[in-house]
Design a protein around this motif. Structure first.
Motif, PDB file in Angstrom:
ATOM      1  N   UNK A 117      -4.207 -25.341  38.394  1.00 23.78           N
ATOM      2  CA  UNK A 117      -2.919 -25.652  38.998  1.00 23.78           C
ATOM      3  C   UNK A 117      -2.657 -27.155  38.932  1.00 23.78           C
ATOM      4  N   UNK A 118      -3.644 -27.950  39.305  1.00 24.50           N
ATOM      5  CA  UNK A 118      -3.464 -29.407  39.279  1.00 24.50           C
ATOM      6  C   UNK A 118      -3.196 -29.903  37.855  1.00 24.50           C
ATOM      7  N   UNK A 119      -3.894 -29.319  36.900  1.00 25.75           N
ATOM      8  CA  UNK A 119      -3.727 -29.689  35.491  1.00 25.75           C
ATOM      9  C   UNK A 119      -2.301 -29.402  35.019  1.00 25.75           C
ATOM     10  N   UNK A 120      -1.804 -28.215  35.349  1.00 24.44           N
ATOM     11  CA  UNK A 120      -0.454 -27.841  34.934  1.00 24.44           C
ATOM     12  C   UNK A 120       0.612 -28.631  35.675  1.00 24.44           C
ATOM     13  N   UNK A 121       0.401 -28.859  36.963  1.00 25.09           N
ATOM     14  CA  UNK A 121       1.376 -29.622  37.735  1.00 25.09           C
ATOM     15  C   UNK A 121       1.534 -31.033  37.175  1.00 25.09           C
ATOM     16  N   UNK A 122       0.421 -31.605  36.713  1.00 28.83           N
ATOM     17  CA  UNK A 122       0.503 -32.949  36.133  1.00 28.83           C
ATOM     18  C   UNK A 122       1.278 -32.914  34.818  1.00 28.83           C
ATOM     19  N   UNK A 123       0.991 -31.948  33.952  1.00 20.50           N
ATOM     20  CA  UNK A 123       1.654 -31.897  32.652  1.00 20.50           C
ATOM     21  C   UNK A 123       3.123 -31.512  32.768  1.00 20.50           C
ATOM     22  N   UNK A 124       3.477 -30.717  33.791  1.00 19.86           N
ATOM     23  CA  UNK A 124       4.860 -30.287  33.975  1.00 19.86           C
ATOM     24  C   UNK A 124       5.604 -31.129  35.012  1.00 19.86           C
ATOM     25  N   UNK A 125       4.976 -32.230  35.428  1.00 24.53           N
ATOM     26  CA  UNK A 125       5.601 -33.175  36.363  1.00 24.53           C
ATOM     27  C   UNK A 125       6.010 -32.505  37.677  1.00 24.53           C
ATOM     28  N   UNK A 126       5.070 -31.756  38.245  1.00 27.67           N
ATOM     29  CA  UNK A 126       5.317 -31.061  39.512  1.00 27.67           C
ATOM     30  C   UNK A 126       4.437 -31.563  40.647  1.00 27.67           C
ATOM     31  N   UNK A 127       3.540 -32.493  40.363  1.00 26.94           N
ATOM     32  CA  UNK A 127       2.552 -32.925  41.359  1.00 26.94           C
ATOM     33  C   UNK A 127       3.205 -33.419  42.634  1.00 26.94           C
ATOM     34  N   UNK A 128       4.256 -34.205  42.524  1.00 29.53           N
ATOM     35  CA  UNK A 128       4.882 -34.779  43.718  1.00 29.53           C
ATOM     36  C   UNK A 128       5.601 -33.736  44.574  1.00 29.53           C
ATOM     37  N   UNK A 129       5.821 -32.542  44.003  1.00 31.45           N
ATOM     38  CA  UNK A 129       6.500 -31.476  44.757  1.00 31.45           C
ATOM     39  C   UNK A 129       5.533 -30.410  45.251  1.00 31.45           C
ATOM     40  N   UNK A 130       4.218 -30.633  45.108  1.00 31.76           N
ATOM     41  CA  UNK A 130       3.226 -29.593  45.365  1.00 31.76           C
ATOM     42  C   UNK A 130       3.300 -29.034  46.778  1.00 31.76           C
ATOM     43  N   UNK A 131       3.604 -29.871  47.757  1.00 33.26           N
ATOM     44  CA  UNK A 131       3.610 -29.418  49.146  1.00 33.26           C
ATOM     45  C   UNK A 131       5.000 -29.088  49.680  1.00 33.26           C
ATOM     46  N   UNK A 132       5.972 -29.068  48.807  1.00 33.83           N
ATOM     47  CA  UNK A 132       7.297 -28.602  49.201  1.00 33.83           C
ATOM     48  C   UNK A 132       7.351 -27.079  49.107  1.00 33.83           C
ATOM     49  N   UNK A 133       8.306 -26.487  49.786  1.00 34.34           N
ATOM     50  CA  UNK A 133       8.544 -25.059  49.588  1.00 34.34           C
ATOM     51  C   UNK A 133       9.330 -24.876  48.298  1.00 34.34           C
ATOM     52  N   UNK A 134       9.129 -23.736  47.657  1.00 31.37           N
ATOM     53  CA  UNK A 134       9.801 -23.492  46.382  1.00 31.37           C
ATOM     54  C   UNK A 134      11.317 -23.506  46.537  1.00 31.37           C
ATOM     55  N   UNK A 135      11.806 -23.069  47.699  1.00 31.58           N
ATOM     56  CA  UNK A 135      13.246 -23.035  47.927  1.00 31.58           C
ATOM     57  C   UNK A 135      13.882 -24.412  47.979  1.00 31.58           C
ATOM     58  N   UNK A 136      13.073 -25.455  48.196  1.00 33.23           N
ATOM     59  CA  UNK A 136      13.597 -26.813  48.283  1.00 33.23           C
ATOM     60  C   UNK A 136      13.659 -27.514  46.922  1.00 33.23           C
ATOM     61  N   UNK A 137      13.205 -26.844  45.862  1.00 35.11           N
ATOM     62  CA  UNK A 137      13.201 -27.453  44.542  1.00 35.11           C
ATOM     63  C   UNK A 137      14.571 -27.341  43.878  1.00 35.11           C
ATOM     64  N   UNK A 138      14.831 -28.256  42.951  1.00 34.74           N
ATOM     65  CA  UNK A 138      16.047 -28.170  42.147  1.00 34.74           C
ATOM     66  C   UNK A 138      15.880 -27.072  41.101  1.00 34.74           C
ATOM     67  N   UNK A 139      16.984 -26.758  40.397  1.00 34.27           N
ATOM     68  CA  UNK A 139      16.923 -25.716  39.384  1.00 34.27           C
ATOM     69  C   UNK A 139      15.917 -26.019  38.289  1.00 34.27           C
ATOM     70  N   UNK A 140      15.913 -27.266  37.814  1.00 31.28           N
ATOM     71  CA  UNK A 140      14.971 -27.642  36.769  1.00 31.28           C
ATOM     72  C   UNK A 140      13.531 -27.604  37.232  1.00 31.28           C
ATOM     73  N   UNK A 141      13.292 -28.030  38.480  1.00 29.73           N
ATOM     74  CA  UNK A 141      11.937 -27.994  39.034  1.00 29.73           C
ATOM     75  C   UNK A 141      11.460 -26.553  39.208  1.00 29.73           C
TER      76      UNK A 141
END
Length: 315
Positions: A117-141
């Motif tokens: 998960x950490x590996x993919x989050x880094x490559x897909x630029x999701x690390x900074x959103x890891x502790x947010x709820x999915x509903x709080x993400x933008x469409x692209x995220x």
């Protein structure tokens, strides 16, 4: 990676039989990124659902990621990733918890699941959103999270169903970069889309389905070459003289004069145009403007089916 023969699906609706998919043959080699185009109702989604084990074929056979689609659907599911059109995670769940749970579903031990998960989050630029709820993400995220969840188990084959639908241009461009990176890493990708520029930019090869049948197949350039060729257009004060000279160009066809505008088609406008311009200059024909238009994938669909893919998709 995909070998389907005679794949078909019928539906019964209102007492009638609908031939949604009519015996399609599909071959996808390891490492390819193949685009699957077609308007709504053409059989695109039905074919995708059959290949991903979500819908049993009425007829035909297929091997997907090395497993028989009919006799070993569980084997297929273990080896493929699938990113559907809808968002795949619960809106109230933390992003990192949802992704880790998905990895655990595929049998990864907790330590390997967290590492992946950490590996993919880094490559897909999701690390900074890891502790947010999915509903709080933008469409692209959200789409990047969907892709992460689809490849956590390192599938040999990834199905992407209209991955950039509804995204703004910047988010689409960002997502394209991540899809290219997955492809470059060796993942085989089967992608459906209504965006012709997306298919043109990303795909090694394209298949077009209409009325349940494959009507065209090839690289973007190969498909475009099947259209009448490049459209060349120029404006001049002496269109009749210009048209007479243009008619002598080898392979020129569909020559039309409308007012001061001369239009014609040739297989390769970029190679034919320099010689034509020299001939026009020697005849003292002054040009006001010159344009060369390459065929688009929508031109391909229009030629193959008599209707525009974009218009059919919107309808």
């Amino acid at each position: 990676m995909i070998k389907a023969r005679g794949l078909a699906r019928q539906f019964r609706t209102r007492g009638q039989t609908v031939e949604a998919v009519q015996g399609v043959d599909i071959d996808v080699a390891p490492g390819e990124l193949v685009g699957f185009l077609g308007p709504n109702g053409a059989g695109k989604s039905t074919t995708l659902r059959m290949l991903t084990t979500l819908l049993r074929p009425t007829a035909g056979e297929a091997r997907v990621a090395g497993c028989d689609l009919l006799t070993d659907p569980a084997g297929v599911r273990k080896r493929i990733g699938y990113v559907a059109q809808g968002h795949g995670s619960g809106d109230d769940q933390k992003v990192i918890e949802e992704a880790t749970l998905q990895a655990r579903f595929y049998g990864l031990p907790i330590g390997k699941a967290r590492h992946r998960v950490n590996e993919l989050f880094e490559s897909l630029e999701l690390t900074e959103f890891a502790n947010r709820t999915a509903g709080a993400l933008s469409g692209g995220q959200k789409r990047r999270l969907d892709i992460a969840m689809g490849v956590l188990h390192i599938p040999r084959l990834l199905f992407l169903d209209e991955p950039s639908a509804g995204l703004d241009p910047q988010s689409r461009s960002n997502l394209w970069g991540h899809i290219r990176a997955l492809h470059k890493s060796g993942t085989t990708i089967f992608l459906t889309t209504h965006y012709l520029d997306e298919a043109d930019a990303l795909c090694d090869r394209i298949m077009v389905i209409d009325h349940g049948k494959i009507v065209a197949e090839g690289t973007p350039d190969e498909l475009k070459s099947q259209v009448a060729g490049d459209l060349v257009q120029f404006d001049t004060d002496t269109p009749s003289v210009a048209a007479e000279i243009t008619a002598k160009v080898d392979d020129a066809r569909e020559l039309h004069v409308e007012g001061n505008t001369v239009r014609f088609r040739v297989p390769r406008g970029d190679t034919e145009l320099p010689g034509l311009l020299r001939a026009l200059d020697q005849a003292d024909v002054a040009l006001l403007s010159v344009q060369v238009h390459r065929p688009t994938l929508d031109d391909v669909f229009l030629t193959m089916t008599g209707r525009s893919l974009r218009e059919a998709a919107n309808a």
